[in-house]
Scaffold this active site. Structure first.
Site, PDB file in Angstrom:
ATOM      1  N   SER A 147      42.407  38.849  37.251  1.00 30.13           N
ATOM      2  CA  SER A 147      42.910  39.768  38.699  1.00 30.13           C
ATOM      3  C   SER A 147      43.583  41.289  37.934  1.00 30.13           C
ATOM      4  O   SER A 147      43.572  42.051  37.205  1.00 30.13           O
ATOM      5  CB  SER A 147      43.452  38.555  38.946  1.00 30.13           C
ATOM      6  N   ARG A 217      53.305  33.835  50.632  1.00 28.07           N
ATOM      7  CA  ARG A 217      52.427  33.617  50.006  1.00 28.07           C
ATOM      8  C   ARG A 217      50.385  33.053  50.650  1.00 28.07           C
ATOM      9  O   ARG A 217      49.543  32.678  50.701  1.00 28.07           O
ATOM     10  CB  ARG A 217      52.808  32.199  49.563  1.00 28.07           C
ATOM     11  N   ASP A 320      33.818  36.904  45.461  1.00 25.03           N
ATOM     12  CA  ASP A 320      36.083  37.329  45.764  1.00 25.03           C
ATOM     13  C   ASP A 320      35.434  39.076  45.733  1.00 25.03           C
ATOM     14  O   ASP A 320      34.765  39.651  45.244  1.00 25.03           O
ATOM     15  CB  ASP A 320      35.686  37.878  43.729  1.00 25.03           C
ATOM     16  N   HIS A 353      38.212  34.438  44.446  1.00 21.26           N
ATOM     17  CA  HIS A 353      38.747  35.078  43.545  1.00 21.26           C
ATOM     18  C   HIS A 353      39.714  33.593  42.444  1.00 21.26           C
ATOM     19  O   HIS A 353      39.678  34.202  41.482  1.00 21.26           O
ATOM     20  CB  HIS A 353      39.696  36.326  44.360  1.00 21.26           C
TER      21      HIS A 353
END
Length: 380
Positions: A147, A217, A320, A353
């Protein structure tokens, strides 16, 4: 494997991409394995948004303190610490030990707060290079990250091409799409509009903008999972007590009904707000947004990657959608256009992901095989 956190202070200023500089800062880091005599077996692990220098192993007397990539790194693991000297560094601006917004600015004597300077991926790489200089490591066998960590690995190959033999870029991209930037901006708005944010100087008020952090979040977590995983894990299930009451014909308001997925996201958001710093979230998501090595080359990624001399391994995951495989293929094509040595794997995994953090046998086997190759190579 027992590891211990360390800290390296730097008195001299570090010039930043923004034109500002920072001095009197420290970097938190951890190492595992043994550096060989010619210092040719060092592997740098770069972390993503909410991770840290604690990449693998556990702390003395804390058996549940595994590092965030413990499935990947350690004795006998794909990145084998019996063969490699592994270094994890906490980035500037983070909230896990390196100097960040919660620390005191030596120029003012006050906590940085919102005044902490803007940092970029390139700044982090320069800071990491300074740390390696202090450790006496001039060249890396490999730099690896997933990432945002993958962006740092790519940037290492461009900023310090002669110091990197291999770059391992997992579930990453050459820049963020507009959709990705949009998700980051919504998350940032959730934080800065929290009444407890106080323009980023909430430390002075003895409060934390937890509501904003929780929502940020929750938004982020949705993007890390695939639709298949969410459906399989939660579906349309209601929480146990709520489902029982629903069968009894209880009438709910819009705030009463809680699906399992809602409960899960609220839990993840609440946990995150207990340990992560709001200003750090703003800084790191901005660094994600700004990363674009092709920008200085009129958008030509091949021209941007021409500076790289390292060998590359790129890995993507089919589900992803935040860092989709097509973005990794853009990097692969640009490297091939420059006749670079590139290996690429697109793994059919259902986890979205987050797959780069999980123990998929094909993924683990691939990385193990690649690092076996690195271990057998003579350093250049």
């Amino acid at each position: 494997m027992i590891v211990s956190p360390q800290s390296m202070p730097f008195a001299e200023p570090l010039a930043l991409q923004s034109g500002a500089s920072i001095r009197g800062y420290s970097l938190a880091y951890e190492t595992s394995g043994t550096l060989n005599a010619d210092k040719s077996n060092a592997v740098l692990i770069c972390h993503a948004l909410n991770a840290s220098h604690h990449v693998a192993g556990v702390y003395e007397g804390q058996p549940d303190s595994e590092g965030w990539w413990d499935t990947m790194i350690g004795p006998g693991k794909p990145v084998d610490t019996d063969r490699f000297f592994v270094i994890g560094v906490n980035n500037l601006g983070s909230c896990f030990g390196s100097t960040g917004p919660m620390h005191v600015n030596p120029d003012t004597g006050k906590v940085y707060g919102a005044d902490f300077p803007v940092v970029t991926v390139e700044d982090w790489v320069n800071a990491q290079a300074r740390l390696l200089d202090r450790l006496g490591i001039q060249a890396l066998a490999a730099v690896m990250g997933g990432s945002l960590g993958g962006m740092q690995a790519m940037s290492w190959a461009l900023q310090y091409p002669q110091r990197v033999r291999h770059a391992v870029v997992v579930a990453s991209a050459p820049n963020l799409t507009a959709e990705n930037i949009a998700f980051n901006e919504v998350a940032r708005r959730a934080i800065v509009t929290d009444p407890d944010f106080h323009g980023g100087h909430f430390y002075e008020h003895g409060v934390i903008p937890k509501r904003g952090l929780r929502i940020a979040r929750m938004i982020g977590h949705i993007t890390y999972l695939s639709d298949d995983v969410m459906n399989e894990k939660f579906g349309r299930q209601l929480r146990g007590a709520v489902a029982g009451a629903a069968r009894e014909g209880y009438q709910y308001t819009t705030q009463d009904i809680e699906f399992q997925i809602e409960s899960y996201l609220r839990y993840q958001g609440g946990k995150f707000s207990d340990y992560f710093d709001a200003n750090t979230y703003l800084l790191i998501t901005r660094a994600l947004d700004y990363f674009d090595p092709a920008l200085r080359h009129n958008g030509n990624l091949a021209q941007a990657l021409a500076a790289a001399t390292a060998k590359f391994l790129l890995v993507s995951f089919t589900t992803d959608w935040r860092f989709a495989p097509r973005r990794s293929r853009e990097i692969v094509k640009a490297l091939l256009d420059n006749r670079r040595d590139v290996s690429y794997a697109e793994i059919d995994a259902p986890h979205g992901h987050d797959a780069f953090l999980l123990e998929d046998p094909r993924y683990i086997g691939l990385v193990r095989s690649y690092f076996d190759r690195i271990g057998k190579e003579a350093p250049r």
